[in-house]
Design a protein around this motif. Structure first.
Motif, PDB file in Angstrom:
ATOM      1  N   GLU A   1      -1.585  -1.316  15.547  1.00 54.31           N
ATOM      2  CA  GLU A   1      -1.349   0.096  15.290  1.00 54.31           C
ATOM      3  C   GLU A   1       0.100   0.366  14.846  1.00 54.31           C
ATOM      4  OE1 GLU A   1      -0.226   2.629  18.186  1.00 54.31           O
ATOM      5  OE2 GLU A   1       0.029   4.010  16.500  1.00 54.31           O
ATOM      6  N   CYS A   2       1.047  -0.371  15.407  1.00 53.47           N
ATOM      7  CA  CYS A   2       2.450  -0.146  15.057  1.00 53.47           C
ATOM      8  C   CYS A   2       2.941  -1.125  13.976  1.00 53.47           C
ATOM      9  CB  CYS A   2       3.319  -0.231  16.299  1.00 53.47           C
ATOM     10  SG  CYS A   2       3.083  -1.750  17.221  1.00 53.47           S
ATOM     11  N   ARG A   3       2.014  -1.890  13.385  1.00 51.22           N
ATOM     12  CA  ARG A   3       2.418  -2.848  12.349  1.00 51.22           C
ATOM     13  C   ARG A   3       1.653  -2.655  11.044  1.00 51.22           C
ATOM     14  NH1 ARG A   3       2.937  -5.366  17.150  1.00 51.22           N
ATOM     15  NH2 ARG A   3       4.937  -6.394  17.574  1.00 51.22           N
ATOM     16  N   ILE A   4       1.249  -1.436  10.774  1.00 44.83           N
ATOM     17  CA  ILE A   4       0.542  -1.158   9.521  1.00 44.83           C
ATOM     18  C   ILE A   4       1.428  -1.472   8.303  1.00 44.83           C
ATOM     19  CG2 ILE A   4      -0.501   0.682   8.103  1.00 44.83           C
ATOM     20  CD1 ILE A   4      -2.360  -0.313  10.320  1.00 44.83           C
ATOM     21  N   PRO A   5       2.730  -1.148   8.316  1.00 48.09           N
ATOM     22  CA  PRO A   5       3.549  -1.505   7.148  1.00 48.09           C
ATOM     23  C   PRO A   5       3.556  -3.012   6.860  1.00 48.09           C
ATOM     24  CG  PRO A   5       4.712   0.076   8.536  1.00 48.09           C
ATOM     25  CD  PRO A   5       3.484  -0.348   9.308  1.00 48.09           C
TER      26      PRO A   5
ATOM     27  N   ARG B   1      -1.272   5.578   6.045  1.00 45.26           N
ATOM     28  CA  ARG B   1      -1.775   6.495   7.079  1.00 45.26           C
ATOM     29  C   ARG B   1      -3.296   6.414   7.170  1.00 45.26           C
ATOM     30  NH1 ARG B   1       2.572   9.511   5.108  1.00 45.26           N
ATOM     31  NH2 ARG B   1       1.299  10.771   3.698  1.00 45.26           N
ATOM     32  N   ARG B   2      -3.965   6.260   6.010  1.00 50.56           N
ATOM     33  CA  ARG B   2      -5.429   6.084   6.019  1.00 50.56           C
ATOM     34  C   ARG B   2      -5.812   4.822   6.792  1.00 50.56           C
ATOM     35  NH1 ARG B   2      -4.891   7.431   0.155  1.00 50.56           N
ATOM     36  NH2 ARG B   2      -5.159   9.669   0.200  1.00 50.56           N
ATOM     37  N   PHE B   3      -5.033   3.782   6.589  1.00 51.76           N
ATOM     38  CA  PHE B   3      -5.300   2.495   7.242  1.00 51.76           C
ATOM     39  C   PHE B   3      -5.175   2.651   8.776  1.00 51.76           C
ATOM     40  CE2 PHE B   3      -4.531  -2.329   6.278  1.00 51.76           C
ATOM     41  CZ  PHE B   3      -5.679  -2.640   6.993  1.00 51.76           C
TER      42      PHE B   3
ATOM     43  N   MET C   1       0.869  -1.184   0.000  1.00 56.39           N
ATOM     44  CA  MET C   1       0.000   0.000   0.000  1.00 56.39           C
ATOM     45  C   MET C   1       0.897   1.222   0.000  1.00 56.39           C
ATOM     46  SD  MET C   1      -2.847  -0.986   2.826  1.00 56.39           S
ATOM     47  CE  MET C   1      -3.723  -2.557   2.701  1.00 56.39           C
ATOM     48  N   CYS C   2       0.469   2.271  -0.731  1.00 52.43           N
ATOM     49  CA  CYS C   2       1.288   3.478  -0.769  1.00 52.43           C
ATOM     50  C   CYS C   2       1.286   4.146   0.612  1.00 52.43           C
ATOM     51  CB  CYS C   2       0.777   4.429  -1.852  1.00 52.43           C
ATOM     52  SG  CYS C   2      -0.838   5.154  -1.523  1.00 52.43           S
ATOM     53  N   GLU C   3       2.220   5.045   0.847  1.00 49.49           N
ATOM     54  CA  GLU C   3       2.355   5.598   2.197  1.00 49.49           C
ATOM     55  C   GLU C   3       1.136   6.401   2.657  1.00 49.49           C
ATOM     56  OE1 GLU C   3       6.253   7.190   3.005  1.00 49.49           O
ATOM     57  OE2 GLU C   3       7.143   5.491   1.930  1.00 49.49           O
ATOM     58  N   PRO C   4       0.552   7.260   1.793  1.00 50.28           N
ATOM     59  CA  PRO C   4      -0.676   7.948   2.244  1.00 50.28           C
ATOM     60  C   PRO C   4      -1.772   6.955   2.638  1.00 50.28           C
ATOM     61  CG  PRO C   4       0.157   8.964   0.240  1.00 50.28           C
ATOM     62  CD  PRO C   4       0.989   7.729   0.463  1.00 50.28           C
TER      63      PRO C   4
END
Ligand SMILES: [Zn+2]
Ligand SMILES: [Zn+2]
Length: 216
Positions: A122-126, A31-33, A25-28
């Protein structure tokens, strides 16, 4: 991972195509996620703290989309359980992929599962963005939040939150939600919780709820 179209639902560049990214997923959209995850947790908080909960019910019925709800409390408990199930399931799938400790299983209290999922995800979205199933999870969460937002927003658009205002310390913090916005501000002093503080604030709310349940 090679370059592929961003998997986050609704991602569009100026040509109407999803952005190309090597991150899943792109970086913006990542952040949405993160924001979506926080909203869903807040939905759960609003639903469980504001609506009366009927006596314990069988869990199997909550997955049935054809149910017609005769009472708001029934909708509330089923929807809260659905949020907990989605968050817990995402937590479980990602923990499995990453070889981490599995989350509290479905028999464990809803608030424990919700808090565990928030802390973990929350800290593992990437990592979630890069996983094969990340796009599907995002779609599921987005649909669920959208459904809740239209139901809650139509009936009672301002929700009192269970924690004191960080500025004036009165319990007058409201979350406002409708089809276009989702924000938190204090009805007494006007303090606005800025979006970058939502993740921290969500932790405070979840911790407060757990303390209340221990004290009760
Ligand atoms: Zn994107
Ligand atoms: Zn205040």
């Amino acid at each position: 991972m090679g370059i592929s179209p961003c998997k986050y639902p609704g991602c569009r560049d100026s040509n109407g195509e999803p952005y190309l990214t090597s991150l899943g997923m792109c970086e913006p959209c990542q952040r949405r996620f993160t924001r979506l995850l926080g909203w869903l947790v807040m939905d759960w908080v609003n639903i469980t703290t504001e609506m009366p909960t009927p006596a314990r019910r069988a869990r199997e019925i909550l997955a049935d989309p054809t149910r017609v709800y005769g009472h708001p409390a029934e909708w509330a408990s089923d929807t809260a359980a659905e949020i907990a199930t989605v968050l817990n399931g995402t937590h479980d799938t990602l923990a499995d992929l990453l070889g981490d400790t599995p989350p509290p299983h479905p028999g464990i209290a809803e608030r424990l599962r919700v808090r565990a999922a928030w802390y973990y995800l929350e800290c593992r979205i990437p990592q979630l963005a890069a996983a094969d199933f990340g796009g599907d999870m995002a779609v599921e969460m987005k649909d669920l939040h959208g459904k809740i937002r239209s139901s809650l927003g139509l009936t009672r658009p301002r929700k009192l939150l269970p924690t004191p205002c960080p500025s004036c310390e009165l319990r007058t913090l409201f979350r406002t939600l409708d089809a276009h916005c989702d924000s938190i501000d204090c009805g007494n002093c006007g303090h606005v919780i800025r979006e970058e503080h939502y993740p921290f604030y969500t932790r405070v709310v979840l911790d407060t709820l757990l303390e209340q349940s221990v004290a009760a």
